[in-house]
Design an enzyme around this catalytic site. Structure first.
Site, PDB file in Angstrom:
ATOM      1  N   SER A 253       0.845  -1.184   0.000  1.00  0.00           N
ATOM      2  CA  SER A 253       0.000   0.000   0.000  1.00  0.00           C
ATOM      3  C   SER A 253       0.886   1.241   0.000  1.00  0.00           C
ATOM      4  CB  SER A 253      -0.910  -0.001   1.228  1.00  0.00           C
ATOM      5  OG  SER A 253      -0.119   0.201   2.378  1.00  0.00           O
ATOM      6  N   LYS A 254       0.227   2.387  -0.055  1.00  0.00           N
ATOM      7  CA  LYS A 254       0.949   3.648  -0.231  1.00  0.00           C
ATOM      8  C   LYS A 254       2.075   3.871   0.774  1.00  0.00           C
ATOM      9  CE  LYS A 254      -1.850   6.541  -3.085  1.00  0.00           C
ATOM     10  NZ  LYS A 254      -3.293   6.663  -3.077  1.00  0.00           N
ATOM     11  N   ARG A 255       1.904   3.329   1.987  1.00  0.00           N
ATOM     12  CA  ARG A 255       2.972   3.622   2.963  1.00  0.00           C
ATOM     13  C   ARG A 255       4.271   2.915   2.600  1.00  0.00           C
ATOM     14  NH1 ARG A 255       2.422  -0.504   7.329  1.00  0.00           N
ATOM     15  NH2 ARG A 255       0.742  -1.804   6.541  1.00  0.00           N
ATOM     16  N   GLY A 257       5.437   3.022  -0.507  1.00  0.00           N
ATOM     17  CA  GLY A 257       6.013   3.776  -1.628  1.00  0.00           C
ATOM     18  C   GLY A 257       4.965   3.905  -2.726  1.00  0.00           C
TER      19      GLY A 257
END
Ligand code: GLU
Length: 482
Positions: A253-255, A257
């Site tokens: 997920s976005k955390r 990258g």
């Protein structure tokens, strides 16, 4: 064996998650490795989640990655429309067939009633209240205009099982299955129902998708059975994971990258490199350690046996490696097409961008990295005179200053400022003074570059900077050394 037909059925969410792209790729490769057909279908029945331009993101991504569909929204192969919101009458017709055969039924329950079935956590299934309404009641409710949904009637007992290609046998007790909604009160179908109708009508033989559908697939198998249709082969893919700071892994997920194809492209990764890397996240060739694959090679090498059920971890360092290999292999003109505009944006006019680009060609892992490589070009960095000291070349700040004093007037008289001429000049100077060429080059490179490690040597850097800037930097170095 009859033709293999696979499909990619994304919901238009506005971005293409790397995991979704991998699903598209594997689905495409499965069919193409066997000369089959690949279909694109847009699953937009969740009208609440619709995003403007989201279908274009899907089409553009497939085009950029070379995942070519034989049939899709803009390429009718006789099974259209390929956008679910344009197929509503088809779903209604097929839902009614199941109502007639007793595998589905109208449900008139109000939202209040459904809410009352939930526990304090908001969890609770449907209790089958409308399962056995009489034909008379149903007619009356409909003519009274009472809103209704159509539900799938799950068997009360027994088990439903299927064999997934990747995960093997999946079995569920029918008593655990709730009577799920097939058609909602607004006439829209649910994913759970319409994708089955579409897969059947589109002739899909192999359903390739993420494993979040692994345990709901028995419900879909029951729909195939209710219609009397042959079930497709199911190929569920393990999740893509990302590395957490603590060393654990969790769903990518976005955390972790950038996770969308577009974000990676914007950061300067090449579509071919992204495709190559994600092809290997859950699949490997049978009898080789080959890592670099063109799309054609993937098509001829891909096979179901190479799929793994252990979750694959997306590793940004590995992606960088793939990308740097693809950048290195780029023909110079294609490379310059991408690198030079970036340099034009970052550098002063007098900088020779083509030359600078060529110094970076084998050094950058992705185009977004260019900026971090050239801070010594865009700024005159603060430096310490200890940088002039180099054991191998026996240089010191003092002997470097002598060299710079000597070469300054020589450089000032150069008319044709290019690497070859400058190199010849410094070589000649070192020979005439019986100095090591390496020592002379070191002095000039540090004075011009102002950092220990530079892409390219002294004379290459001077070509990049041009005459005025190079001389100005050497003068600055001399004043600092005096
Ligand atoms: N629209 C579904 C999704 O994007 C597709 C699932 C499937 O391939 O059946 O998750």
């Amino acid at each position: 064996m009859s033709e293999i037909v696979t499909r990619f059925a994304p919901s238009p969410t506005g971005f293409m998650h790397i995991g979704n792209l991998r699903t598209a790729l594997y689905s495409y490769l499965l069919s193409k490795s066997q000369g089959g057909k690949f279909i694109l279908r847009i699953e937009d029945t969740d009208q609440v989640r619709l995003v403007d331009g989201a279908v274009d993101v899907i089409l553009d991504t497939l085009k950029m990655t070379g995942i070519e569909y034989d049939e899709g929204p803009d390429s009718d192969g006789g099974h259209g429309p390929y956008v679910q919101s344009q197929r509503l009458p088809i779903y209604k017709e097929y839902a009614e067939k199941l109502v007639e055969s007793g595998h589905a039924y109208y449900c008139f329950c109000t939202q209040e009633r459904l809410d009352s079935l939930k526990d304090e956590k908001g969890i609770g299934g449907y209790d089958g209240h409308c399962r056995n309404l009489s034909a008379e009641e149903i007619r009356k409710n409909i003519s009274d205009g009472i809103p209704y949904v159509i539900r799938q009637r799950m068997p009360d007992e027994g088990k439903t099982s299927y064999t997934d290609v990747v995960y093997g046998e999946v079995e569920i007790d029918n008593s655990e299955l709730r009577d799920q909604i097939m058609i909602k009160a607004d006439g829209y179908p649910t994913y759970n129902f319409c994708h089955v109708v579409d897969d059947y009508l589109m002739g899909v033989t192999h359903v390739v998708r993420g494993n979040e559908y692994l345990t709901s697939t028995p419900k879909y198998c029951l729909l195939y059975d209710a219609f009397g249709w042959k079930r497709p082969t199911y190929v569920h893919l393990p999740l893509l994971m990302g590395k957490d700071a603590g060393g654990n892994v969790s769903k990518l997920s976005k955390r972790h990258g950038a996770v969308s194809f577009q974000d990676l492209v914007n950061a300067g990764y090449l579509p071919e490199a992204i495709v190559n890397y994600i092809a290997l996240l859950g699949w490997c060739p049978k009898e080789s350690n080959q890592e670099i694959f063109s799309m054609d090679e993937l098509k001829s090498n891909f096979s179901i046996e190479g799929l793994s059920k252990s979750p694959a971890v997306f590793d940004y360092e590995k992606l960088k490696w793939f990308n740097s290999e693809y950048i290195k292999a780029m023909p110079v003109d294609k490379y310059e097409e991408k690198a030079v505009p970036i340099l034009e944006n970052l550098c002063a006019d007098y900088i020779n961008k083509k030359k600078l680009a060529s110094l970076l060609h084998t050094r950058i892992a992705y185009f977004g990295e260019i900026e971090s490589f050239i801070s010594f070009v865009t700024n005159r960095l603060d430096m310490d005179s200890s940088l002039y000291t180099n054991k191998k070349n026996k240089t010191t700040p003092e002997n470097c200053r002598e060299v710079l004093e000597d070469v300054l007037p020589l450089l000032e008289s150069v008319e044709d400022w290019n690497n070859d001429n400058l190199f010849a000049l410094l070589k000649e100077y070192s020979a005439s003074k019986e100095k090591k060429a390496g020592a002379v080059m070191w002095a000039v490179r540090i004075a011009v570059g102002r950092q220990a490690i530079t892409p390219g040597g002294a004379t290459e850097l001077m070509e990049v900077f041009g005459k005025d800037e190079s001389i100005s930097r050497i003068k600055q170095a001399l004043s600092e050394l005096s």
